[in-house]
Write a protein that holds these residues in place. Structure first.
Motif, PDB file in Angstrom:
ATOM      1  N   ALA A  91      -1.798 -34.362-139.208  1.00 20.95           N
ATOM      2  CA  ALA A  91      -1.011 -34.454-137.852  1.00 20.95           C
ATOM      3  C   ALA A  91      -2.271 -35.248-136.965  1.00 20.95           C
ATOM      4  O   ALA A  91      -2.911 -35.989-137.476  1.00 20.95           O
ATOM      5  CB  ALA A  91      -0.910 -33.285-137.117  1.00 20.95           C
ATOM      6  N   THR A  92      -2.198 -34.807-135.900  1.00 18.41           N
ATOM      7  CA  THR A  92      -3.300 -35.539-134.817  1.00 18.41           C
ATOM      8  C   THR A  92      -4.472 -35.385-135.361  1.00 18.41           C
ATOM      9  O   THR A  92      -4.716 -34.341-136.097  1.00 18.41           O
ATOM     10  CB  THR A  92      -2.884 -34.861-133.561  1.00 18.41           C
ATOM     11  N   THR A  93      -5.542 -36.226-134.830  1.00 17.35           N
ATOM     12  CA  THR A  93      -7.042 -35.771-135.201  1.00 17.35           C
ATOM     13  C   THR A  93      -7.631 -34.741-134.437  1.00 17.35           C
ATOM     14  O   THR A  93      -7.440 -34.959-133.052  1.00 17.35           O
ATOM     15  CB  THR A  93      -7.686 -37.167-135.024  1.00 17.35           C
ATOM     16  N   TRP A  94      -8.109 -33.707-134.974  1.00 12.89           N
ATOM     17  CA  TRP A  94      -8.805 -32.479-134.256  1.00 12.89           C
ATOM     18  C   TRP A  94     -10.204 -32.671-134.375  1.00 12.89           C
ATOM     19  O   TRP A  94     -10.571 -33.223-135.509  1.00 12.89           O
ATOM     20  CB  TRP A  94      -8.418 -31.316-134.697  1.00 12.89           C
ATOM     21  N   ASP A 111      -9.674 -26.800-130.268  1.00 13.95           N
ATOM     22  CA  ASP A 111      -8.704 -27.996-129.770  1.00 13.95           C
ATOM     23  C   ASP A 111      -7.242 -27.832-130.572  1.00 13.95           C
ATOM     24  O   ASP A 111      -6.253 -28.015-129.985  1.00 13.95           O
ATOM     25  CB  ASP A 111      -9.275 -29.245-129.701  1.00 13.95           C
ATOM     26  N   GLY A 115      -3.724 -27.104-129.001  1.00 16.16           N
ATOM     27  CA  GLY A 115      -2.417 -28.093-129.407  1.00 16.16           C
ATOM     28  C   GLY A 115      -1.221 -26.998-129.994  1.00 16.16           C
ATOM     29  O   GLY A 115      -0.072 -27.188-129.347  1.00 16.16           O
ATOM     30  N   ASP A 120       2.373 -28.985-129.559  1.00 17.37           N
ATOM     31  CA  ASP A 120       1.899 -30.323-130.051  1.00 17.37           C
ATOM     32  C   ASP A 120       1.023 -30.144-131.341  1.00 17.37           C
ATOM     33  O   ASP A 120       0.128 -31.122-131.594  1.00 17.37           O
ATOM     34  CB  ASP A 120       1.654 -31.261-129.140  1.00 17.37           C
ATOM     35  N   PRO A 122      -0.002 -29.146-135.481  1.00 14.62           N
ATOM     36  CA  PRO A 122       0.598 -29.616-136.739  1.00 14.62           C
ATOM     37  C   PRO A 122       1.792 -28.971-137.083  1.00 14.62           C
ATOM     38  O   PRO A 122       2.042 -27.830-136.412  1.00 14.62           O
ATOM     39  CB  PRO A 122      -0.809 -29.366-137.706  1.00 14.62           C
TER      40      PRO A 122
END
Length: 188
Positions: A91-94, A111, A115, A120, A122
């Motif tokens: 998903a988003t980069t953490w 972080d 999320g 928001d 994963p």
């Protein structure tokens, strides 16, 4: 986790299942997902032993959104039980994320929890406290003494199978019926 030389016999992205002969009671009935396995050792997370704390409680303690999340948090293992790990889908980069397999990442930074609390994070994730670790050659020695059974991991079992069913699901994946195992070997 650091960049180390991966062995050609690496069990990264495999399940370890505690065999009935494993002497350590902390792992009895345990399923461990191997996140890293190199010449220097191995790191894995137990994925079927929920703790008596829910994710919402942890997020509340960290002053993050998501206190209503009634999701399990797992005992990843006996090493550093105060340290958090999140196995998740891409998903988003953490921050502090490593790729374990094409469809599984491991993040150790706050972080991702923020999320998840905001909604928001994963799509699929598993949160664990602590990890299971082996030093150089230790896992190979335990495998040689039949303490663990292994098989390639399945994200279906990792993320979509209820915790109480994961041990049997992995045994089925290996092709083992627990009812047919005995504690003593026979001689003909």
């Amino acid at each position: 986790m650091t960049a180390t030389r991966k062995s050609p016999n690496s069990l990264q992205h495999h399940f370890l299942v505690a065999s009935p002969w494993l002497a350590d009671p902390r792992f009895h009935g345990g399923v461990i997902y191997i996140c890293e396995h190199s010449d220097e050792g191995a790191l894995g997370l137990m994925i079927n032993q929920p703790l008596d704390i829910h994710l919402g409680e942890i997020l509340e303690q960290l002053d993050m959104h998501g206190s209503e999340l009634d999701l399990p948090v797992y005992s990843g293992g006996p090493v550093q039980p105060e340290r958090g790990f999140v196995l998740h889908s891409p998903a988003t980069t953490w921050q502090n994320t490593v790729q374990v397999a094409e469809d599984v990442l491991l993040t150790t930074s706050r972080d991702i929890l923020a999320g998840i609390g905001r909604g928001d994070g994963p799509e699929e994730f598993l949160v664990a406290l602590g990890y299971s670790g082996w030093g150089d050659g230790q896992l190979e020695e335990e495998l040689g003494s039949n303490s663990w059974l292994t098989c390639p991991a399945s994200t279906d079992i990792l993320f979509r199978t209820p915790a109480q069913d994961r041990y049997q699901a992995v045994l089925k994946l290996i092709g083992i019926d627990l009812n047919q195992l005995t504690e003593f070997g026979g001689h003909a």
